[in-house]
Design an enzyme around this catalytic site. Sequence first.
Site, short mmCIF file in Angstrom:
data_model
loop_
_atom_site.label_atom_id
_atom_site.label_comp_id
_atom_site.label_asym_id
_atom_site.label_seq_id
_atom_site.Cartn_x
_atom_site.Cartn_y
_atom_site.Cartn_z
CD GLU A 346 -3.09 -0.79 -21.03
OE1 GLU A 346 -2.06 -0.43 -20.48
OE2 GLU A 346 -3.13 -1.17 -22.23
C1 TNX Z 1 0.26 -2.88 -21.34
S1 TNX Z 1 -0.54 -5.40 -20.27
C2 TNX Z 1 -0.68 -3.43 -22.19
C3 TNX Z 1 -0.36 -3.55 -23.62
C4 TNX Z 1 1.00 -3.03 -23.94
C5 TNX Z 1 1.97 -3.44 -22.86
C6 TNX Z 1 3.38 -3.08 -23.14
C7 TNX Z 1 -1.83 -5.07 -20.95
C8 TNX Z 1 -2.95 -5.92 -20.61
N1 TNX Z 1 -1.85 -4.02 -21.78
O1 TNX Z 1 -1.34 -2.89 -24.37
O2 TNX Z 1 1.40 -3.54 -25.15
O3 TNX Z 1 1.57 -2.81 -21.66
O4 TNX Z 1 4.24 -3.60 -22.19
#
Ligand code: TNX
Length: 534
Positions: A346
Site C-alpha cells: 500500500e
Molecule cells: C491492509 S494487508 C493492510 C494493513 C491493514 C489491514 C487491515 C496489508 C499488507 N496492509 O495495513 O492493517 O489491511 O485489515
Amino acid sequence: MSVRHRHTITRLLAATALALPLTLPATPAAAAPAGTPTRQLTDVIPAPAETRPDPRNTFTLSPLTVIRTTPHSTPARQVGRQLADILRPATGYPLPVLPVQATPLPEIALLIGGADARLGQEGYQLDVTRRGVTIRANTSAGLFAGTQTLRQLLPAQIEAPQRQRTTWAVPGGSITDHPRFAYRGAMLDLARHFHTVGEIKAYLDLLSQYKINYLHLHLTDDQGWRIQIDSWPRLTTVGGGPGTGVDGAGPGYLTKADYKAVTAYAAERHITIIPEIDMPGHTNAAQSTYAELNCDGVAPPPRTDTAVGYSSLCIDDELTYQFIEDVIRELAEITPGPYLHIGGDEAHATTDEDYTAFMRRVLPLVGKYGKRAFGWNEIMQVDPATDVVAQFWGTGTTNTDLAEAVARGNKVVMSPANKTYLDMKYDRNTPLGLSWAGYIEVRDAYDWNPAQRVTGVGEDAVLGVEAPLWSETLRTLDDIEYMAFPRLPAIAELGWSTAASHDWESFRTRLGAQAPRWRLQGVDYYPSPQVPWL
Ligand code: TNX
C-alpha cells in the site's frame, strides 16, 4: 454480550470446574482401571498424514510413568521437560525425565535420530502400545510436534492447571506425520495497538499447539514504532511513546531485551520470529518523530486513525538509506531467524518509479546483513532476486506480477485477505474486527487450497500459509484469542495436512472437540454456529 464480559463468564466456569478436584483423593487415576480413551487417534488438529488406530492397545498414564529421552541429547531432554511441564499439573504425577534405559516401567520415550527419512525435518512417528508411547523424529522440532499430538490425544482435562480426576488414556495405534508446507505462519500487528511480551508469549503457546512454526511481527506502521533502534532512539520513546496507537491507546514498544526474550521463547517452541519494518509507506510514526526523514524537512503530526497509503519515505534522500540501513543492521543483529520482512504494501504515496528505485536499493541491504527478504506481494513489481519471498494478501485469484515472479523462481506465502485475515469479522455481528475483505466464517477460512488459489502459483511455488492479525480494533489478549480461535487452527491445518485429507465435516467435528481444551486454557474463542462444539 461484550467479548470481555463473555470471557469473564468463561473464566468463572473454568474456575468452578477447577475447584472440585482439590477435594479428591491424592492419586485418583492410580486406582482407576485403564478405561476407554475419550479421544480417538484421528482426533487431532492439524490432521496427521497417516493414522493406524489399534483399539486393543490403549496406554494409560500412571504415577509410575517415566519420560525417557535419547541419552546425551540435550534437545531431546528439553522436549521431555516441556512435555512433563504440560502433563504434571493435571495428572499430579511425578513423570521424571530420564535417559532411555531398559526397565519394566511404563514410559513415554522421546527419541531423536534413526527415524524414517520420510519424516523430514519436522515430522515424527508416534506409536502407542499398552506399555507406553514412543515418539521418534529426526530433529527436536519433529519431536516437539509429536508431543503436541500426544497432548491432543489425552483427555481435554490435561489442560487444567490443577489436578483432575480422570483416566489418562491414550488411544492405541500409530501415527506417521510430516507437514505439507515448510512455512506455517501467524502474524501479529504490534503497531496499531501494542501487545506486551506476556501477550506475545501467550499467543506463541497457542500457536505451538497447532504446529505453527513462524510468527511474523508487524513492528512499525503509521501509528507506532515498536522496536528499539539505538541509532535512532526517539523512534520508540516518541514513535512508540504515549498516545501512539489507534485512538491514542499507547505507549508501548519492545526493547531489544524484550525482543530477544520473545525470539528465545519462540525458539523453545520451534517457532521462528520474522520481524517486519514496513516501508516505504506505513512510515508516519518514524516521519513524525524525525523531521529529517521527510522530503520537505517538516515532521507531519502523529496519526492515530486507521487510514492507509498516505505516508512515504523520501526516495531521493541519502539519509533515508542511512536510516534504513541502521534499522536493518540493528534488527538483523538481534534476529536469529533467516528472514527479515520489509513490508512494501500500500505505498500509494510513492510513485511506481520511486518504489522500484527504493526497493532496488533496500533489498540488497537485507542480504548484506545476512538475512533473506520477505515482502508483501507488491514487492514483486520490482522483479527482485529469486530468494525474496512474496507474501500474497490479495482477495482475487490472479496477479500477473506474482505469477511472473513464480515463473522466475520466487516462492510465495499465501495470506489471501478474504481467507486468512484473522482481523476480518466472522459475520456482521462480530463486535471486533474489520470487514473490507468480507466476513470470514470458519468454513471460509478452511475451505480453500493454498496451491490452487492464484493462477500460476502451484504447490511447488507455495512456501506455505500465514494468518495475519491486524490490530486496529484489538487491544487485549482476549481480543486476539477471539479473532484467532477457531480460524487459526483452520489455517494451521491447511499448512500442515495433506490436500487429500482436506474435509470440512471431519475438520469441524475435530474443531468442536478442541473447545473443552480452550475453556480450560482460558482461551476466549468465537463459538461459531458452523461447528458442533463439545
Ligand atoms: C491492509 S494487508 C493492510 C494493513 C491493514 C489491514 C487491515 C496489508 C499488507 N496492509 O495495513 O492493517 O489491511 O485489515
